[in-house]
Structure formats: structure tokens, C-alpha cells
Scaffold this motif. Structure first.
Motif, PDB file in Angstrom:
ATOM      1  N   MET B  45       0.852  -1.190   0.000  1.00 11.91           N
ATOM      2  CA  MET B  45       0.000   0.000   0.000  1.00 11.91           C
ATOM      3  C   MET B  45       0.886   1.237   0.000  1.00 11.91           C
ATOM      4  O   MET B  45       2.036   1.180   0.429  1.00 11.91           O
ATOM      5  CB  MET B  45      -0.882   0.025   1.248  1.00 11.91           C
ATOM      6  CG  MET B  45      -1.859  -1.118   1.326  1.00 11.91           C
ATOM      7  SD  MET B  45      -3.010  -0.908   2.707  1.00 11.91           S
ATOM      8  CE  MET B  45      -4.192   0.237   1.987  1.00 11.91           C
ATOM      9  N   ALA B 213      -6.076  -6.601   3.641  1.00  8.25           N
ATOM     10  CA  ALA B 213      -6.155  -7.384   4.876  1.00  8.25           C
ATOM     11  C   ALA B 213      -6.191  -8.893   4.613  1.00  8.25           C
ATOM     12  O   ALA B 213      -6.039  -9.683   5.543  1.00  8.25           O
ATOM     13  CB  ALA B 213      -7.379  -6.966   5.689  1.00  8.25           C
ATOM     14  N   ALA B 215      -3.912 -10.345   3.002  1.00 13.70           N
ATOM     15  CA  ALA B 215      -2.507 -10.741   2.877  1.00 13.70           C
ATOM     16  C   ALA B 215      -1.927 -11.163   4.222  1.00 13.70           C
ATOM     17  O   ALA B 215      -2.459 -10.838   5.277  1.00 13.70           O
ATOM     18  CB  ALA B 215      -1.700  -9.580   2.310  1.00 13.70           C
ATOM     19  N   ASP B 216      -0.815 -11.902   4.165  1.00 18.08           N
ATOM     20  CA  ASP B 216      -0.105 -12.263   5.396  1.00 18.08           C
ATOM     21  C   ASP B 216       0.607 -11.052   5.966  1.00 18.08           C
ATOM     22  O   ASP B 216       0.721 -10.907   7.171  1.00 18.08           O
ATOM     23  CB  ASP B 216       0.932 -13.357   5.097  1.00 18.08           C
ATOM     24  CG  ASP B 216       0.284 -14.608   4.548  1.00 18.08           C
ATOM     25  OD1 ASP B 216      -0.486 -15.221   5.292  1.00 18.08           O
ATOM     26  OD2 ASP B 216       0.528 -14.954   3.381  1.00 18.08           O
ATOM     27  N   ARG B 217       1.121 -10.219   5.060  1.00 17.58           N
ATOM     28  CA  ARG B 217       1.818  -9.007   5.497  1.00 17.58           C
ATOM     29  C   ARG B 217       1.354  -7.845   4.644  1.00 17.58           C
ATOM     30  O   ARG B 217       1.039  -8.015   3.464  1.00 17.58           O
ATOM     31  CB  ARG B 217       3.325  -9.153   5.284  1.00 17.58           C
ATOM     32  CG  ARG B 217       4.045  -9.818   6.431  1.00 17.58           C
ATOM     33  CD  ARG B 217       5.542  -9.764   6.196  1.00 17.58           C
ATOM     34  NE  ARG B 217       5.944 -10.615   5.089  1.00 17.58           N
ATOM     35  CZ  ARG B 217       6.969 -10.357   4.291  1.00 17.58           C
ATOM     36  NH1 ARG B 217       7.689  -9.267   4.464  1.00 17.58           N
ATOM     37  NH2 ARG B 217       7.277 -11.185   3.316  1.00 17.58           N
ATOM     38  N   ILE B 218       1.326  -6.662   5.239  1.00 17.43           N
ATOM     39  CA  ILE B 218       1.044  -5.448   4.482  1.00 17.43           C
ATOM     40  C   ILE B 218       2.276  -4.555   4.592  1.00 17.43           C
ATOM     41  O   ILE B 218       2.749  -4.267   5.690  1.00 17.43           O
ATOM     42  CB  ILE B 218      -0.190  -4.707   5.028  1.00 17.43           C
ATOM     43  CG1 ILE B 218      -1.403  -5.644   5.025  1.00 17.43           C
ATOM     44  CG2 ILE B 218      -0.471  -3.458   4.193  1.00 17.43           C
ATOM     45  CD1 ILE B 218      -2.647  -5.054   5.669  1.00 17.43           C
ATOM     46  N   PHE B 220       4.116  -0.933   3.594  1.00 17.68           N
ATOM     47  CA  PHE B 220       3.845   0.454   3.203  1.00 17.68           C
ATOM     48  C   PHE B 220       5.004   1.035   2.444  1.00 17.68           C
ATOM     49  O   PHE B 220       6.129   0.995   2.924  1.00 17.68           O
ATOM     50  CB  PHE B 220       3.663   1.332   4.435  1.00 17.68           C
ATOM     51  CG  PHE B 220       2.318   1.232   4.995  1.00 17.68           C
ATOM     52  CD1 PHE B 220       1.291   1.975   4.459  1.00 17.68           C
ATOM     53  CD2 PHE B 220       2.069   0.374   6.030  1.00 17.68           C
ATOM     54  CE1 PHE B 220       0.038   1.871   4.970  1.00 17.68           C
ATOM     55  CE2 PHE B 220       0.814   0.249   6.537  1.00 17.68           C
ATOM     56  CZ  PHE B 220      -0.203   1.000   6.012  1.00 17.68           C
ATOM     57  N   ARG B 222       6.512   4.583   0.895  1.00 20.22           N
ATOM     58  CA  ARG B 222       6.365   6.031   0.920  1.00 20.22           C
ATOM     59  C   ARG B 222       7.642   6.610   0.362  1.00 20.22           C
ATOM     60  O   ARG B 222       8.716   6.271   0.847  1.00 20.22           O
ATOM     61  CB  ARG B 222       6.154   6.482   2.365  1.00 20.22           C
ATOM     62  CG  ARG B 222       6.017   7.963   2.500  1.00 20.22           C
ATOM     63  CD  ARG B 222       4.870   8.288   3.358  1.00 20.22           C
ATOM     64  NE  ARG B 222       3.742   7.384   3.072  1.00 20.22           N
ATOM     65  CZ  ARG B 222       2.510   7.665   3.379  1.00 20.22           C
ATOM     66  NH1 ARG B 222       2.209   8.763   3.967  1.00 20.22           N
ATOM     67  NH2 ARG B 222       1.554   6.829   3.092  1.00 20.22           N
ATOM     68  N   THR B 227       8.179   1.942   4.735  1.00 14.94           N
ATOM     69  CA  THR B 227       8.148   2.665   6.002  1.00 14.94           C
ATOM     70  C   THR B 227       7.573   1.815   7.136  1.00 14.94           C
ATOM     71  O   THR B 227       7.770   2.118   8.292  1.00 14.94           O
ATOM     72  CB  THR B 227       7.308   3.956   5.904  1.00 14.94           C
ATOM     73  OG1 THR B 227       6.012   3.605   5.407  1.00 14.94           O
ATOM     74  CG2 THR B 227       7.947   4.947   4.961  1.00 14.94           C
ATOM     75  N   ASP B 228       6.861   0.760   6.787  1.00 17.96           N
ATOM     76  CA  ASP B 228       6.247  -0.042   7.841  1.00 17.96           C
ATOM     77  C   ASP B 228       5.775  -1.372   7.271  1.00 17.96           C
ATOM     78  O   ASP B 228       5.489  -1.486   6.093  1.00 17.96           O
ATOM     79  CB  ASP B 228       5.037   0.713   8.414  1.00 17.96           C
ATOM     80  CG  ASP B 228       4.822   0.375   9.874  1.00 17.96           C
ATOM     81  OD1 ASP B 228       5.503  -0.537  10.384  1.00 17.96           O
ATOM     82  OD2 ASP B 228       3.982   1.020  10.507  1.00 17.96           O
ATOM     83  N   THR B 229       5.709  -2.368   8.130  1.00  8.78           N
ATOM     84  CA  THR B 229       5.180  -3.670   7.735  1.00  8.78           C
ATOM     85  C   THR B 229       4.290  -4.175   8.857  1.00  8.78           C
ATOM     86  O   THR B 229       4.670  -4.098  10.021  1.00  8.78           O
ATOM     87  CB  THR B 229       6.327  -4.680   7.532  1.00  8.78           C
ATOM     88  OG1 THR B 229       7.198  -4.179   6.529  1.00  8.78           O
ATOM     89  CG2 THR B 229       5.799  -6.020   7.075  1.00  8.78           C
ATOM     90  N   THR B 230       3.102  -4.660   8.514  1.00  9.04           N
ATOM     91  CA  THR B 230       2.250  -5.237   9.555  1.00  9.04           C
ATOM     92  C   THR B 230       1.982  -6.693   9.237  1.00  9.04           C
ATOM     93  O   THR B 230       1.840  -7.068   8.088  1.00  9.04           O
ATOM     94  CB  THR B 230       0.890  -4.531   9.653  1.00  9.04           C
ATOM     95  OG1 THR B 230       0.112  -4.936   8.521  1.00  9.04           O
ATOM     96  CG2 THR B 230       1.032  -3.037   9.665  1.00  9.04           C
ATOM     97  N   ALA B 231       1.951  -7.514  10.267  1.00 10.64           N
ATOM     98  CA  ALA B 231       1.631  -8.925  10.088  1.00 10.64           C
ATOM     99  C   ALA B 231       0.678  -9.335  11.189  1.00 10.64           C
ATOM    100  O   ALA B 231       0.747  -8.838  12.303  1.00 10.64           O
ATOM    101  CB  ALA B 231       2.895  -9.760  10.160  1.00 10.64           C
ATOM    102  N   SER B 232      -0.239 -10.229  10.846  1.00 12.73           N
ATOM    103  CA  SER B 232      -1.246 -10.665  11.807  1.00 12.73           C
ATOM    104  C   SER B 232      -0.835 -11.995  12.414  1.00 12.73           C
ATOM    105  O   SER B 232      -0.585 -12.947  11.710  1.00 12.73           O
ATOM    106  CB  SER B 232      -2.575 -10.808  11.075  1.00 12.73           C
ATOM    107  OG  SER B 232      -3.377 -11.742  11.728  1.00 12.73           O
TER     108      SER B 232
END
Lengths: 182, 246
Positions: B45, B213, B215-218, B220, B222, B227-232
Motif C-alpha cells: 500500500m 487485509a 494478505a499475510d503481510r502489508i 507500506f 512512501r 516505512t512499515d510492515t504489519t503482520a497478523s
């Protein structure tokens, strides 16, 4: 009360059914359930249905007035002011006017946290879908849409603040020039 | 299975891409590291101009980085001649775009089998492999339909089948749900998710948080940087309290 429209239930049954149908999203304690039942009985909306069972639990049924109110409840829009205080809005409103608060970092941290929630809800939704649990899926979708809207709002905040900051240096320079002159 | 145990399908190591020179120099990507393992779906994203498209073209071997290296299934693309790179692309990488994915004069199964035929497979082998791939996206019944005889969602599923047909392991998707209504878009993502769970790896560029959402990871992007990675990783209990056990 809505659950009582389906027939007599005692407090433990009401709690168990509420939690099963909403996927445990809003846990209830049984004391709360009984206090509520007593208040409803006082107001003439429910009444005891017969004697207590072997474990001393009394089942309740809706009175006519209670049935009418439960039917009303389903079709009455939810009041917007029943939302809890929005801490994030307050944080932004205070932070945006303060020196040393990095709004971009605040927004990014919040967006990451919300997206992680969104991923979790989506994973649970897949499980609810596989289990054909429509009630739970609807609750999860509510959480998904609300998280999504927060992400969109945060995107908006970020670009809005960027635009405002870009416009700022010009006025700051003008103010500095003013100070030098005086 | 832990991601550490799975084979690396796609890797960017310190990748930068600069367009133009001097005053007109644009850093489309700056020192990006990204690894996708078998069975992994990663969403990207970021605002427009953040480097998402550059990332896709580099991963697909359609462009070369200014510095750093791109690996597909362990093979560095920098070591390949233009001809070998084209062959690698055909064999390993499939794209899914927002629209205009399929060749209108070919049926679903012919579209899916086309990369195999271009790579030298016989028509019969290509058809057999393509049918298997259509089965993976639950479209066996529509194998002999032409694109204009299918809905938008079905066409995207054909594109997913083609992206991961036969030996192909890498799916690169650029706003694949952009032209679809919300329900259909979600159905396509569900199929994409299931397909990647069975093997291969996918990179999904999207501006839609609800779709990311899946995905396993999102990740970012910029200004050309991650700039950032989120994982659930949370359990349902941790998320929703103790009422529900899954």
C-alpha cells in the motif's frame, strides 16, 4: 429481550446465547444479565415463567409490553451519541497544535495497528464463512468496515496535515521577517 | 508452518531505481529489501508516486534496478541476458491487472495455457496443465468459454489461474479488484488467497485496506521506501476475549 422473543430463557442461557451469536465479541457477566432481568420485571416487560428449576434458576418470558418493545428495538436506529468518546480524535486534535508531536508518526502507528486488526478480523471472517456462521460473520464485517473506515480517515488526515504543513513555511518566514524588522 | 522454514520465492536486496538524471532525477525506489516465501501473500500500500508500480516492474523483470539485486526462486536477474530474462519471466511470473487481462479471441483454458505453449509445450500438455490450474480457482466448468461470456470476477479468476499455471510460482497483481464491485472483489481475493495457500507467492498492490487485509503481510511504501510492515499473528481469543474458541 430480543432473545426472549424466541421463548423462555433463564439468565445463564441468555448470556450463553448472546455470546455464541456475537462470537464472544462483547462478553457479558451473568450478574449483569440478572440485574437487567430484575429491572425489566420491575418495569413490567418480563415475568417469571413458572417455578425455579433443580438448580434454582427461574426462566423469564416477555410480557405483551415487553414483546412490543423488543420489536421496536430492532427497527429503531442506534443513537450516534451512544458511541464511546473517541480517543484518537482527541489525540489528533491536541497533537496537531503542539510542538514536538510527530503527526505523521502518530498516524502511521495507528494505521499499522488498525490494519493489523483488519487482517485479524479478515482471518476470523474466513473461518466464520467456512463454518457457515452467518451471525458471527456479520459481527466481524461490522468490525471490518469500521476498521477500514478508520484507515481511510487516517489517510485523509495524513494528506490534509501534509498539505497544511506545506503551506506553513511561507507564513512562518513572513512572521520571522516581521520580527527582524521590529 | 513457520515462514522461516519455507522456500524463498521472491527477493529484493537493497534495490534502488533512479529515473532521469541531474535535476530531473527521481528516486522511485530507495534501498528496498523484501522477501516472499512459498505460500505467502504480501500486500503493498502507499500513495500514488510512492514506488508501487516500479516495485512490480522490477519484480517481474520488466525493468532492471539502478543498484541492488532481484532474485526469483534463487536466481539473480542481474546475471541473465535479455533473452534468458524473457524466458524466466514466461516460466516463473504471472501478472493480474485491473482489467484487460485476457485475450478475447481465446477461451479461458487457451488463455491459461498460452504461456506454456509460448514456452514450447504441446497444445495437449498446455491444455491439461491449464485445466488443472482452472480447477484450483474453481472454474473447470467455464474452461471453454470466451472472456466476453464470463463475468468480471470470473475473468480475474482465469487471470489468477494463468498467473500460476504449471511451473509458475510468482503472481504479481496490480489492483486486481479495482474494476469489480465490493462483493465480487472479495470473492476474487478469497480465490487468490486459497490459490496462494496451495503454493507459489503473491504480491498484491492495492489501495483498498479491506482487500490488503487478506494478505499475510502489508507493506507500506512512501517516497520509494518501505516505512512499515504489519503482520497478523493474534489468536481469536487474544482478539475478541475468551468467549469464542476457534
Amino acid at each position: 429481550m430480543a432473545l426472549l422473543t424466541e421463548g423462555p430463557r433463564h439468565g445463564y442461557q441468555l448470556r450463553a446465547e448472546f455470546e455464541a451469536r456475537t462470537g464472544g465479541t462483547w462478553p457479558l457477566n451473568v450478574g449483569q444479565v440478572y440485574t437487567t432481568l430484575q429491572r425489566l420485571e420491575r418495569d413490567g416487560l418480563v415475568e417469571g415463567a413458572g417455578a425455579a428449576d433443580a438448580e434454582g434458576r427461574i426462566a423469564y418470558v416477555l410480557t405483551d409490553a415487553g414483546r412490543a418493545q423488543a420489536a421496536d428495538w430492532f427497527t429503531t436506529p442506534v443513537d450516534k451519541t451512544s458511541d464511546p468518546r473517541d480517543e484518537l480524535s482527541i489525540k489528533l486534535a491536541l497533537g496537531v497544535g503542539m510542538e514536538g508531536v510527530d503527526i505523521a508518526a502518530l498516524v502511521q502507528a495507528q494505521r499499522s495497528a488498525t490494519l493489523r486488526q483488519l487482517q485479524d478480523y479478515t482471518r476470523l471472517k474466513r473461518q466464520a464463512d467456512d463454518a457457515h456462521d452467518l451471525a458471527w460473520e456479520l459481527v466481524l464485517e461490522r468490525l471490518i468496515f469500521s476498521a477500514e473506515s478508520q484507515v481511510r480517515w487516517l489517510d485523509h488526515v495524513e494528506s490534509r496535515v501534509r498539505r497544511a504543513r506545506r503551506a506553513e513555511p511561507a507564513s512562518a518566514t513572513a512572521a520571522d521577517t516581521e520580527r527582524v524588522r521590529s | 508452518m513457520n515462514t522461516a522454514d519455507r522456500a524463498v520465492v521472491l527477493e529484493l536486496r537493497g534495490v534502488s531505481r533512479v529515473h532521469g538524471e541531474g535535476a530531473a532525477e527521481v528516486h522511485a525506489l530507495r534501498d528496498v529489501d523484501l522477501t516472499l516465501v512459498e505460500g505467502e501473500l504480501v500486500a503493498v500500500m502507499g500513495p500514488s508516486g510512492s514506488g508501487k508500480s516500479t516495485l512490480l516492474t522490477l519484480l517481474g523483470g520488466l525493468d532492471r534496478p539502478t543498484s541492488g539485486e532481484v532474485f526469483i526462486e534463487g536466481q539473480s536477474l542481474a546475471d541473465l541476458s535479455t533473452k534468458k530474462l524473457a524466458a524466466m519471466r514466461r516460466r516463473s511470473v504471472g501478472y493480474v491487472f485491473q482489467d484487460l487481462n485476457l485475450i478475447p479471441t481465446l477461451t479461458a483454458v487457451e488463455n491459461v495455457g498460452l504461456p506454456l505453449e509460448l514456452d514450447g509445450a504441446s497444445r495437449r500438455t498446455a491444455r491439461r496443465t491449464a485445466l488443472k490450474s482452472l480447477e484450483d480457482v474453481e472454474l473447470m466448468d467455464l474452461a471453454d468459454r470466451f472472456p466476453d461470456e464470463m463475468s468480471g470476477g470470473q475473468q480475474q479468476r482465469v487471470a489468477i489461474a494463468r498467473a500460476l499455471v504449471g511451473p509458475r510460482r510468482v503472481l504479481l497483481a496490480d489492483e486486481p479488484t479495482g474494476a469489480l464491485d465490493s462483493q465480487t472483489g472479495e470473492a476474487v481475493l478469497r480465490v487468490l488467497r486459497r490459490r496462494i495457500d496451495r503454493g507459489g507467492a503473491g504480491l498484491l498492490v492495492t489501495h483498498d485496506a479491506r482487500h490488503a487485509a487478506w494478505a499475510d503481510r502489508i507493506v507500506f511504501l512512501r517516497d520509494g521506501q518501505i516505512t512499515d510492515t504489519t503482520a497478523s499473528e493474534l489468536s481469536a481469543e487474544a482478539l475478541l476475549g475468551t468467549g469464542r474458541h476457534v
